[in-house]
Design a protein around this motif. Structure first.
Motif, PDB file in Angstrom:
ATOM      1  N   MET A 146       0.826  -1.214   0.000  1.00  0.00           N
ATOM      2  CA  MET A 146       0.000   0.000   0.000  1.00  0.00           C
ATOM      3  C   MET A 146       0.864   1.270   0.000  1.00  0.00           C
ATOM      4  O   MET A 146       0.581   2.230  -0.694  1.00  0.00           O
ATOM      5  N   ILE A 147       1.937   1.271   0.828  1.00  0.00           N
ATOM      6  CA  ILE A 147       2.842   2.420   0.906  1.00  0.00           C
ATOM      7  C   ILE A 147       4.260   1.910   0.670  1.00  0.00           C
ATOM      8  O   ILE A 147       4.700   0.955   1.317  1.00  0.00           O
ATOM      9  N   GLU A 148       4.972   2.551  -0.254  1.00  0.00           N
ATOM     10  CA  GLU A 148       6.332   2.127  -0.539  1.00  0.00           C
ATOM     11  C   GLU A 148       7.257   3.334  -0.674  1.00  0.00           C
ATOM     12  O   GLU A 148       6.983   4.258  -1.448  1.00  0.00           O
ATOM     13  N   PHE A 149       8.319   3.337   0.124  1.00  0.00           N
ATOM     14  CA  PHE A 149       9.378   4.334   0.017  1.00  0.00           C
ATOM     15  C   PHE A 149      10.571   3.661  -0.655  1.00  0.00           C
ATOM     16  O   PHE A 149      11.056   2.617  -0.186  1.00  0.00           O
ATOM     17  N   GLN A 150      11.065   4.279  -1.733  1.00  0.00           N
ATOM     18  CA  GLN A 150      12.197   3.724  -2.465  1.00  0.00           C
ATOM     19  C   GLN A 150      13.331   4.744  -2.502  1.00  0.00           C
ATOM     20  O   GLN A 150      13.283   5.721  -3.239  1.00  0.00           O
ATOM     21  N   GLY A 151      14.340   4.542  -1.645  1.00  0.00           N
ATOM     22  CA  GLY A 151      15.497   5.431  -1.608  1.00  0.00           C
ATOM     23  C   GLY A 151      15.136   6.871  -1.345  1.00  0.00           C
ATOM     24  O   GLY A 151      15.720   7.802  -1.946  1.00  0.00           O
ATOM     25  N   VAL A 152      14.219   7.124  -0.425  1.00  0.00           N
ATOM     26  CA  VAL A 152      13.704   8.480  -0.188  1.00  0.00           C
ATOM     27  C   VAL A 152      14.669   9.278   0.686  1.00  0.00           C
ATOM     28  O   VAL A 152      15.026   8.866   1.793  1.00  0.00           O
ATOM     29  N   THR A 153      15.073  10.427   0.176  1.00  0.00           N
ATOM     30  CA  THR A 153      15.886  11.384   0.922  1.00  0.00           C
ATOM     31  C   THR A 153      15.198  12.742   0.854  1.00  0.00           C
ATOM     32  O   THR A 153      14.837  13.206  -0.234  1.00  0.00           O
ATOM     33  N   VAL A 154      14.999  13.363   2.015  1.00  0.00           N
ATOM     34  CA  VAL A 154      14.346  14.678   2.085  1.00  0.00           C
ATOM     35  C   VAL A 154      15.309  15.656   2.730  1.00  0.00           C
ATOM     36  O   VAL A 154      15.803  15.427   3.839  1.00  0.00           O
ATOM     37  N   THR A 155      15.566  16.765   2.031  1.00  0.00           N
ATOM     38  CA  THR A 155      16.465  17.792   2.543  1.00  0.00           C
ATOM     39  C   THR A 155      15.764  19.140   2.446  1.00  0.00           C
ATOM     40  O   THR A 155      15.237  19.501   1.382  1.00  0.00           O
ATOM     41  N   TYR A 156      15.749  19.887   3.551  1.00  0.00           N
ATOM     42  CA  TYR A 156      15.119  21.203   3.573  1.00  0.00           C
ATOM     43  C   TYR A 156      16.157  22.294   3.325  1.00  0.00           C
ATOM     44  O   TYR A 156      17.336  22.130   3.675  1.00  0.00           O
ATOM     45  N   PRO A 157      15.743  23.419   2.738  1.00  0.00           N
ATOM     46  CA  PRO A 157      16.690  24.510   2.473  1.00  0.00           C
ATOM     47  C   PRO A 157      17.368  24.981   3.762  1.00  0.00           C
ATOM     48  O   PRO A 157      16.715  25.169   4.794  1.00  0.00           O
TER      49      PRO A 157
END
Length: 535
Positions: free
Chosen positions: A1-12
């Motif tokens: 149902m939910i899949e994260f694939q190599g997720v990277t989150v960077t904020y300014p």
């Protein structure tokens, strides 16, 4: 149902990624607990599920997030409205109508649900969450806990396939929290809804969860069953900490699991006395007599009398809507009070100028953002030091103890709920008032931050200040409170030493007390010290 694939989150402006190379899968019909310290990135992970991160929050997301076959790179958050229901940390900020019934219907109106179906779903949701009597109430007249249940109901009416909840029980009393979690569990088991719950009060959720996602703080995420993840997690509910102390394997996730293996521990503690604080003989630091608070025809506080001793922490507890917040505002002086008197050193805070009253009674409200109005954390701390005539850096030092690592130049509105609360606590405590009133101070705080808060409150009491904590957090009460006052319909129904009041209460007893009953131990720390001192 939910899949994260190599997720990277960077904020300014951030010196590192909030999420880094995250790979995980949540199956359909799973109840997933999302845990981690304050600021570890839980809200970012939840926001990525429906594309709010980065489409709304900004920043850069690398990798893919796929929910029910929809890729957030190709679909905006509005495309997920019928698939993912989201309830944020601040329910009031998400309301768009005036009354409960209108709010429950609003999302369905946007999705063009037929009127007869809308009416049926509204009735089902009112019954499911036990809020039928609130249907015509204005949203702003509800207590924080009532608002939270309405917020949950407003997304349930759309029948989403995925439900994302950020601190859903933080403003609920223990009984109401159990009701809401039971309703969520029914959605999982009966309808196959996939639920992600970020919750600092893990003792409420862990035994319901099928999967746990633990955010370590360095951007990585540990995924597994709750029992597997608890074995390596730095944050854990009291029942797990007790299991670690006692050497139980596997670790218990519920009171039921722990009681089945606690016989030996109870035998070791039998005959040992739990430490108790001596009653105060000092004159009251605050005296309240005949306090009455009304909102139209609703009486929130009914002729209440209360004395607060210096050097003591009093916990005010009770179900949502019992009058706790109204009482605190009346004691502070800026809230409504139709009758009665409050005296702090011979002065009534309601008769003083705000700056003078702040030196007598300080209040941290349920919605801490009400007290934040400057552009940076640095400016808020500097202003607090100036207004309270404290040494420069006092507020910042308090903030670093509660929630370390918050950048000086960060805008207060960009902080997590727990970080904002920590900032407001620091702002109010910088004035070192004689009476400190805290309304739900542990909302959004992880276990470590609560330990830091407990240490600060202990320092205040050693200095002779009186502290009142209005809260539903029974574990925090067990750890810090000398006395517990329970309200019901604006009246005091129980008042006494913490152990005397909470141990006998099915709703307000902490996990350790339930596991070790009939012994009157309240916290893992008490048990650990007793075992160390045992001859």
């Amino acid at each position: 149902m939910i899949e994260f694939q190599g997720v990277t989150v960077t904020y300014p402006g951030a010196d590192r990624a909030t999420l880094s190379a995250v790979d995980l899968t949540v199956d359909e019909g799973e109840l997933c607990l999302v845990a981690g310290k304050t600021g570890a990135g839980k809200s970012t992970l939840l926001g990525a599920v429906n594309g709010l991160v980065p489409h709304f929050t900004g920043g850069r997301l690398a990798g893919r997030v796929v929910v029910a076959g929809l890729d957030t790179r190709d679909h905006k958050p509005r495309d997920f409205a019928a698939v993912v229901g989201v309830v944020g940390q601040d329910p009031l900020a998400g309301f768009v109508t005036d009354t409960v019934e209108e709010e429950l219907a609003y999302v369905m109106e946007q999705l063009a649900v037929p009127p007869d179906v809308m009416r049926k779903r509204v009735e089902e949701t009112l019954d499911l969450l036990g809020i039928a009597e609130l249907r015509h109430r204005p949203l702003r007249t509800l207590s924080g806990g009532q608002q939270q249940r309405v917020a949950i109901g407003s997304v349930l009416t759309a029948h989403p396939r995925v439900l994302v909840l950020d601190e859903p029980t933080s403003a609920l009393d223990p009984t109401a929290a159990e009701d809401v979690l039971a309703a969520i569990t029914r959605l999982v088991h009966d309808l196959g809804v996939t639920v992600l719950v970020a919750e600092h009060r893990m003792e409420r959720v862990a035994h319901f969860a099928d999967r746990m996602l633990y955010l370590t703080g360095d951007g990585s995420v540990v995924s597994g069953t709750p029992r597997e993840v608890m074995a390596v997690s730095e944050v854990a509910p009291p029942v797990v900490e007790l299991g670690r102390l006692a050497g139980w394997s596997p670790l218990p996730l519920s009171v039921r699991d722990a009681r089945r293996v606690a016989h030996g521990l109870r035998d070791r503690l039998a005959g040992l006395a739990r430490p108790a604080s001596a009653p105060s003989t000092a004159d009251p630091a605050l005296t309240a007599r005949g306090v009455v608070v009304r909102y139209g025809t609703l009486v929130a506080v009914r002729g209440l009398d209360l004395d607060l001793a210096p050097g003591r922490i009093v916990a005010v507890m009770g179900r949502n809507g019992s009058g706790k917040s109204s009482l605190l505002w009346a004691l502070q002086g800026s809230g409504p009070r139709q009758a009665g008197a409050v005296s702090v050193g011979g002065a009534d805070p309601a008769d003083l100028k705000p700056r003078v009253a702040r030196g007598l009674v300080g209040l941290v409200p349920q919605t801490p953002t009400d007290l934040l109005y400057l552009d940076t954390v640095r400016a808020e701390c500097a202003q607090a030091d100036q207004e309270s005539h404290s040494e420069p850096g006092t507020c910042r030092a308090l903030l670093d103890r509660l929630a370390p690592g918050i950048p000086d130049e960060r805008h207060p509105r960009d902080l997590s709920e727990g970080q904002r609360l920590a900032l407001v606590l620091a702002v109010q405590l910088a004035a070192a008032p004689r009476i400190v009133l805290l309304d739900e101070p542990t909302r959004g705080l992880d276990y470590e931050a609560k330990r830091h808060l407990a240490a600060i409150l202990a320092e205040l009491t050693r200095e002779g200040r009186a502290v009142v904590v209005s809260t539903h957090d029974v574990e925090f009460v067990a750890d810090v409170a000398d006395r517990v006052v329970v309200l019901a319909e604006g009246e005091i129904v129980a008042d006494g030493p913490t152990a005397d009041v909470v141990v006998s209460s099915p709703a307000f007893a902490p996990q350790v007390a339930k596991v070790l009953h009939p012994l009157e131990w309240l916290t893992v720390g008490e048990v650990a010290r007793a075992l160390e001192e045992r001859p």
